[in-house]
Design a protein around this motif. Structure first.
Motif, PDB file in Angstrom:
ATOM      1  N   GLY A 149     -15.686   9.892  12.281  1.00 38.07           N
ATOM      2  CA  GLY A 149     -14.708   8.820  12.301  1.00 38.07           C
ATOM      3  C   GLY A 149     -13.320   9.331  11.980  1.00 38.07           C
ATOM      4  N   PRO A 150     -12.320   8.456  12.102  1.00 33.06           N
ATOM      5  CA  PRO A 150     -10.930   8.875  11.901  1.00 33.06           C
ATOM      6  C   PRO A 150     -10.610   9.139  10.432  1.00 33.06           C
ATOM      7  CG  PRO A 150     -11.046   6.507  12.226  1.00 33.06           C
ATOM      8  CD  PRO A 150     -12.431   7.032  12.466  1.00 33.06           C
ATOM      9  N   ASP A 151      -9.692  10.064  10.211  1.00 32.62           N
ATOM     10  CA  ASP A 151      -9.179  10.318   8.867  1.00 32.62           C
ATOM     11  C   ASP A 151      -8.158   9.256   8.497  1.00 32.62           C
ATOM     12  OD1 ASP A 151     -10.667  12.610   8.795  1.00 32.62           O
ATOM     13  OD2 ASP A 151      -9.005  13.950   9.312  1.00 32.62           O
ATOM     14  N   GLY A 152      -7.965   9.072   7.188  1.00 31.04           N
ATOM     15  CA  GLY A 152      -6.810   8.318   6.734  1.00 31.04           C
ATOM     16  C   GLY A 152      -7.049   6.975   6.111  1.00 31.04           C
ATOM     17  N   ASP A 153      -8.315   6.537   5.940  1.00 32.96           N
ATOM     18  CA  ASP A 153      -8.528   5.306   5.182  1.00 32.96           C
ATOM     19  C   ASP A 153      -7.897   5.466   3.794  1.00 32.96           C
ATOM     20  OD1 ASP A 153      -9.963   4.188   7.256  1.00 32.96           O
ATOM     21  OD2 ASP A 153     -11.934   4.571   6.371  1.00 32.96           O
ATOM     22  N   ILE A 154      -7.203   4.425   3.335  1.00 32.47           N
ATOM     23  CA  ILE A 154      -6.506   4.492   2.049  1.00 32.47           C
ATOM     24  C   ILE A 154      -7.298   3.716   1.008  1.00 32.47           C
ATOM     25  CG2 ILE A 154      -4.333   4.109   0.836  1.00 32.47           C
ATOM     26  CD1 ILE A 154      -4.086   6.056   3.156  1.00 32.47           C
ATOM     27  N   TYR A 155      -7.553   4.357  -0.119  1.00 35.03           N
ATOM     28  CA  TYR A 155      -8.280   3.741  -1.219  1.00 35.03           C
ATOM     29  C   TYR A 155      -7.423   3.675  -2.476  1.00 35.03           C
ATOM     30  CZ  TYR A 155     -12.727   3.651   1.257  1.00 35.03           C
ATOM     31  OH  TYR A 155     -13.729   3.362   2.140  1.00 35.03           O
ATOM     32  N   PHE A 156      -7.729   2.715  -3.303  1.00 36.49           N
ATOM     33  CA  PHE A 156      -7.075   2.548  -4.603  1.00 36.49           C
ATOM     34  C   PHE A 156      -7.809   3.409  -5.621  1.00 36.49           C
ATOM     35  CE2 PHE A 156      -6.663   0.161  -8.656  1.00 36.49           C
ATOM     36  CZ  PHE A 156      -5.275   0.109  -8.754  1.00 36.49           C
ATOM     37  N   SER A 157      -7.063   4.093  -6.465  1.00 30.59           N
ATOM     38  CA  SER A 157      -7.656   4.962  -7.478  1.00 30.59           C
ATOM     39  C   SER A 157      -7.764   4.244  -8.819  1.00 30.59           C
ATOM     40  CB  SER A 157      -6.824   6.236  -7.652  1.00 30.59           C
ATOM     41  OG  SER A 157      -7.328   6.997  -8.733  1.00 30.59           O
ATOM     42  N   ILE A 158      -8.982   3.930  -9.204  1.00 25.89           N
ATOM     43  CA  ILE A 158      -9.209   3.308 -10.509  1.00 25.89           C
ATOM     44  C   ILE A 158      -8.713   4.217 -11.616  1.00 25.89           C
ATOM     45  CG2 ILE A 158     -11.022   2.641 -12.140  1.00 25.89           C
ATOM     46  CD1 ILE A 158     -12.618   1.645  -9.676  1.00 25.89           C
ATOM     47  N   VAL A 168       0.837  -1.203   0.000  1.00 21.92           N
ATOM     48  CA  VAL A 168       0.000   0.000   0.000  1.00 21.92           C
ATOM     49  C   VAL A 168       0.872   1.253   0.000  1.00 21.92           C
ATOM     50  CG1 VAL A 168      -1.764   1.297   1.252  1.00 21.92           C
ATOM     51  CG2 VAL A 168      -1.909  -1.192   1.123  1.00 21.92           C
ATOM     52  N   GLU A 169       1.952   1.239   0.753  1.00 15.67           N
ATOM     53  CA  GLU A 169       2.857   2.395   0.742  1.00 15.67           C
ATOM     54  C   GLU A 169       3.400   2.636  -0.667  1.00 15.67           C
ATOM     55  OE1 GLU A 169       4.748   2.757   5.209  1.00 15.67           O
ATOM     56  OE2 GLU A 169       5.663   1.317   3.820  1.00 15.67           O
ATOM     57  N   ALA A 170       3.695   1.574  -1.394  1.00 21.01           N
ATOM     58  CA  ALA A 170       4.194   1.734  -2.766  1.00 21.01           C
ATOM     59  C   ALA A 170       3.130   2.346  -3.670  1.00 21.01           C
ATOM     60  CB  ALA A 170       4.640   0.376  -3.315  1.00 21.01           C
ATOM     61  N   LEU A 171       1.875   1.952  -3.479  1.00 19.82           N
ATOM     62  CA  LEU A 171       0.797   2.516  -4.295  1.00 19.82           C
ATOM     63  C   LEU A 171       0.554   3.982  -3.955  1.00 19.82           C
ATOM     64  CD1 LEU A 171      -1.713  -0.483  -4.218  1.00 19.82           C
ATOM     65  CD2 LEU A 171      -0.168   0.152  -6.066  1.00 19.82           C
ATOM     66  N   VAL A 172       0.639   4.326  -2.683  1.00 17.75           N
ATOM     67  CA  VAL A 172       0.524   5.738  -2.302  1.00 17.75           C
ATOM     68  C   VAL A 172       1.654   6.543  -2.944  1.00 17.75           C
ATOM     69  CG1 VAL A 172       0.656   7.361  -0.372  1.00 17.75           C
ATOM     70  CG2 VAL A 172      -0.709   5.268  -0.148  1.00 17.75           C
ATOM     71  N   ALA A 173       2.860   5.982  -2.905  1.00 17.82           N
ATOM     72  CA  ALA A 173       4.023   6.693  -3.441  1.00 17.82           C
ATOM     73  C   ALA A 173       3.924   6.921  -4.941  1.00 17.82           C
ATOM     74  CB  ALA A 173       5.297   5.904  -3.111  1.00 17.82           C
ATOM     75  N   ASN A 174       3.332   5.981  -5.689  1.00 19.14           N
ATOM     76  CA  ASN A 174       3.272   6.181  -7.143  1.00 19.14           C
ATOM     77  C   ASN A 174       1.969   6.830  -7.608  1.00 19.14           C
ATOM     78  OD1 ASN A 174       1.253   4.184  -7.466  1.00 19.14           O
ATOM     79  ND2 ASN A 174       2.713   2.587  -8.066  1.00 19.14           N
ATOM     80  N   GLY A 175       1.134   7.228  -6.648  1.00 20.88           N
ATOM     81  CA  GLY A 175      -0.048   8.008  -6.981  1.00 20.88           C
ATOM     82  C   GLY A 175      -1.285   7.217  -7.338  1.00 20.88           C
ATOM     83  N   THR A 176      -1.257   5.895  -7.160  1.00 20.54           N
ATOM     84  CA  THR A 176      -2.445   5.099  -7.465  1.00 20.54           C
ATOM     85  C   THR A 176      -3.257   4.775  -6.209  1.00 20.54           C
ATOM     86  OG1 THR A 176      -1.122   3.068  -7.418  1.00 20.54           O
ATOM     87  CG2 THR A 176      -1.507   4.092  -9.568  1.00 20.54           C
ATOM     88  N   ALA A 177      -2.911   5.377  -5.076  1.00 18.56           N
ATOM     89  CA  ALA A 177      -3.687   5.233  -3.848  1.00 18.56           C
ATOM     90  C   ALA A 177      -3.734   6.585  -3.156  1.00 18.56           C
ATOM     91  CB  ALA A 177      -3.071   4.184  -2.932  1.00 18.56           C
ATOM     92  N   TYR A 178      -4.780   6.809  -2.376  1.00 18.41           N
ATOM     93  CA  TYR A 178      -4.986   8.113  -1.752  1.00 18.41           C
ATOM     94  C   TYR A 178      -5.742   7.952  -0.440  1.00 18.41           C
ATOM     95  CZ  TYR A 178      -9.714   7.637  -3.701  1.00 18.41           C
ATOM     96  OH  TYR A 178     -10.978   7.191  -4.012  1.00 18.41           O
ATOM     97  N   ALA A 179      -5.591   8.936   0.429  1.00 12.78           N
ATOM     98  CA  ALA A 179      -6.266   8.930   1.718  1.00 12.78           C
ATOM     99  C   ALA A 179      -7.603   9.659   1.618  1.00 12.78           C
ATOM    100  CB  ALA A 179      -5.391   9.587   2.769  1.00 12.78           C
ATOM    101  N   VAL A 180      -8.573   9.174   2.379  1.00  9.26           N
ATOM    102  CA  VAL A 180      -9.920   9.743   2.397  1.00  9.26           C
ATOM    103  C   VAL A 180     -10.202  10.277   3.800  1.00  9.26           C
ATOM    104  CG1 VAL A 180     -12.379   9.195   2.177  1.00  9.26           C
ATOM    105  CG2 VAL A 180     -10.752   8.244   0.552  1.00  9.26           C
ATOM    106  N   PRO A 181     -10.778  11.479   3.915  1.00 12.05           N
ATOM    107  CA  PRO A 181     -11.109  12.007   5.245  1.00 12.05           C
ATOM    108  C   PRO A 181     -12.139  11.137   5.950  1.00 12.05           C
ATOM    109  CG  PRO A 181     -11.233  13.721   3.560  1.00 12.05           C
ATOM    110  CD  PRO A 181     -11.100  12.420   2.839  1.00 12.05           C
ATOM    111  N   GLY A 182     -12.170  11.240   7.273  1.00 11.21           N
ATOM    112  CA  GLY A 182     -13.135  10.483   8.051  1.00 11.21           C
ATOM    113  C   GLY A 182     -14.557  10.926   7.771  1.00 11.21           C
ATOM    114  N   GLU A 183     -15.521  10.104   8.128  1.00  6.99           N
ATOM    115  CA  GLU A 183     -16.936  10.434   7.956  1.00  6.99           C
ATOM    116  C   GLU A 183     -17.666  10.222   9.271  1.00  6.99           C
ATOM    117  OE1 GLU A 183     -19.034   7.764   5.393  1.00  6.99           O
ATOM    118  OE2 GLU A 183     -17.829   6.037   5.949  1.00  6.99           O
ATOM    119  N   ASP A 184     -18.691  11.044   9.499  1.00  4.96           N
ATOM    120  CA  ASP A 184     -19.509  10.931  10.703  1.00  4.96           C
ATOM    121  C   ASP A 184     -18.659  10.920  11.974  1.00  4.96           C
ATOM    122  OD1 ASP A 184     -21.773  10.763   9.094  1.00  4.96           O
ATOM    123  OD2 ASP A 184     -21.595   8.569   8.949  1.00  4.96           O
TER     124      ASP A 184
END
Length: 428
Positions: free
Chosen positions: A158-167, A140-156
């Motif tokens: 909840g905590p910030d920082g869930d990491i999602y894959f960018s289609i 996951v760190e490698a995907l974040v580093a190459n720009g194909t993954a990103y962090a999403v703010p928390g909801e309701d």
């Protein structure tokens, strides 16, 4: 994680590799590659409600593939995971008041015993998700580093920082495109995504189908050190991607699983791997059909599961269960019935009656015929017909047991028991 104990099949005379498999990604029946060796990854269970016949159908299917390759003289490396931490497991543990670790351990042990009973060859690597968190974090760190993954703010709150894959980012950077592996339409993907672990309505996602890679810590949930990702736990699809990349070639030969894994699981496992290193996950994606009962798909949610352990406790021989599974082509959706089981019990008895007539019996012709049948997209039903044909001929030759002294030629040929056990996994 410990695997189970299944003796490797006896060495058989080497058969020609004529294999053609239906590859979901290319939607064609083809050889999976020019092989000097074979490699196989089959997605494992989330350990609750194990082992139902849908599970058994999948693992017997890919056991058959491994046996086919071995009969061709190919070395085989087989990896299977266990998703021993995930939302469905945690939900079941909470609902039943059982610690999630105890539930996972108990159900994994039951799965092992069922696989051993069904004579499924043990994987070379049987790996739990909880054992490979460091591999996931690195991926996951490698995907974040190459720009194909990103962090999403928390909801309701909840905590910030869930990491999602960018289609979108992955499609721009690689040859992978959404739908290129699972081959579902956009409408079908949108329809099944919420029921298969997806969260299309999560605020902050760039694409509704972007899958979760890393879930940051929530109260009451198991967590691990995610280094730069923060404390949390892995998403589902990245687990198999990270394990496969660590233990198998890139690409490996066949990614296997049930047809319900085409999307999103295999779609995104392949996407994660390709986004990380530019290589396809696998040369072919092969999927087993669904098993139904009383006109409906057999599933945990419907509560209509037939368990291997329950059949065994009723005195049903595992070889009869395996025969019933092999009587249906692996790609078909089919129904489990008492009649199917009864016919399989009778079939095994007839084969054994034929074996009683002559010991040892030359199995070379049967081996070649059954192997040829499996070459055509693992046509196990036709391979069983070859066993039936041999039994019919043996029974027609006489009803008295005949014993003969093995010749020098016989020592280079498998007997029928060895051929049927080695190739089809049926211990008669």
């Amino acid at each position: 994680m410990e695997s189970w104990n299944t003796a490797l099949p006896a060495r058989l005379p080497v058969q020609p590799d004529r294999l053609k498999l239906y590859d979901t990604a290319s939607q064609s029946v083809r050889h999976p590659g020019n092989l000097a060796e074979a490699s196989l990854y089959v997605c494992g269970i989330t350990p609750y409600d194990a082992t139902h016949l849908g599970h058994a159908n999948t693992y017997v299917t890919f056991d058959l593939l491994g046996r086919y390759w071995r009969a061709c003289g190919l070395p085989v490396t087989y990896v299977q995971n266990v998703t021993d931490v995930d939302d469905p497991l945690l939900e079941r543990a909470t609902a039943t008041g059982v610690d999630w670790r105890d539930l996972a351990a108990d159900q994994t042990e039951l799965f092992r015993s069922d696989m051993e009973a069904l004579n499924v060859l043990a994987p070379d690597h049987f790996v739990g998700a909880t054992e490979t968190v460091d591999w996931v974090v690195e991926s996951v760190e490698a995907l974040v580093a190459n720009g194909t993954a990103y962090a999403v703010p928390g909801e309701d709150g909840g905590p910030d920082g869930d990491i999602y894959f960018s289609i979108d980012a992955a499609e721009a950077a690689t040859h992978w495109t959404l739908g290129s592996v699972g081959r579902l339409s956009a409408e079908d993907m949108a329809a099944v995504f919420p029921d298969r672990g997806g969260d299309p309505d999560r605020p902050g996602k760039r694409h509704p189908l972007d899958p979760l890679l890393w879930r940051v810590a929530r109260p009451g949930e198991p967590t691990w050190d995610g280094r730069s990702l923060g404390t949390g736990r892995p998403g589902w699809h990245i687990e198999c991607s990270a394990i496969a990349r660590r233990l198998l070639p890139a690409p490996f030969t066949v990614q296997g699983g049930g047809s319900d894994l085409r999307f999103p699981h295999h779609e995104f496992s392949a996407a994660h791997a390709t986004a990380a290193d530019g290589q396809p996950l696998a040369q072919a994606f092969v999927h087993a059909g669904m098993v139904g009962l009383d006109g409906e798909k057999m599933s945990k949610s419907l509560g209509n599961l037939v368990l291997v352990s329950r059949l065994r406790s009723q005195g049903i021989e595992p070889v009869a269960i395996r025969t019933a599974l092999l009587a249906n082509h692996y790609r078909n959706d089919w129904e489990w019935t008492q009649d199917l089981l009864n016919r399989s019990v009778d079939r095994v008895a007839r084969w054994r009656s034929a074996l009683e007539l002559e010991e040892p019996s030359d199995g070379s012709t049967l081996l070649a015929a059954a192997h040829r049948a499996l070459s055509h997209d693992l046509d196990a039903p036709s391979a069983l017909v070859e066993v039936d044909r041999w039994a019919d001929e043996a029974l027609a030759r006489g009803t008295a047991r005949r014993t003969r002294t093995p010749s020098e030629t016989d020592r280079d040929r498998p007997d029928v028991r060895t051929a049927v056990s080695g190739l089809l996994g049926l211990n008669l």
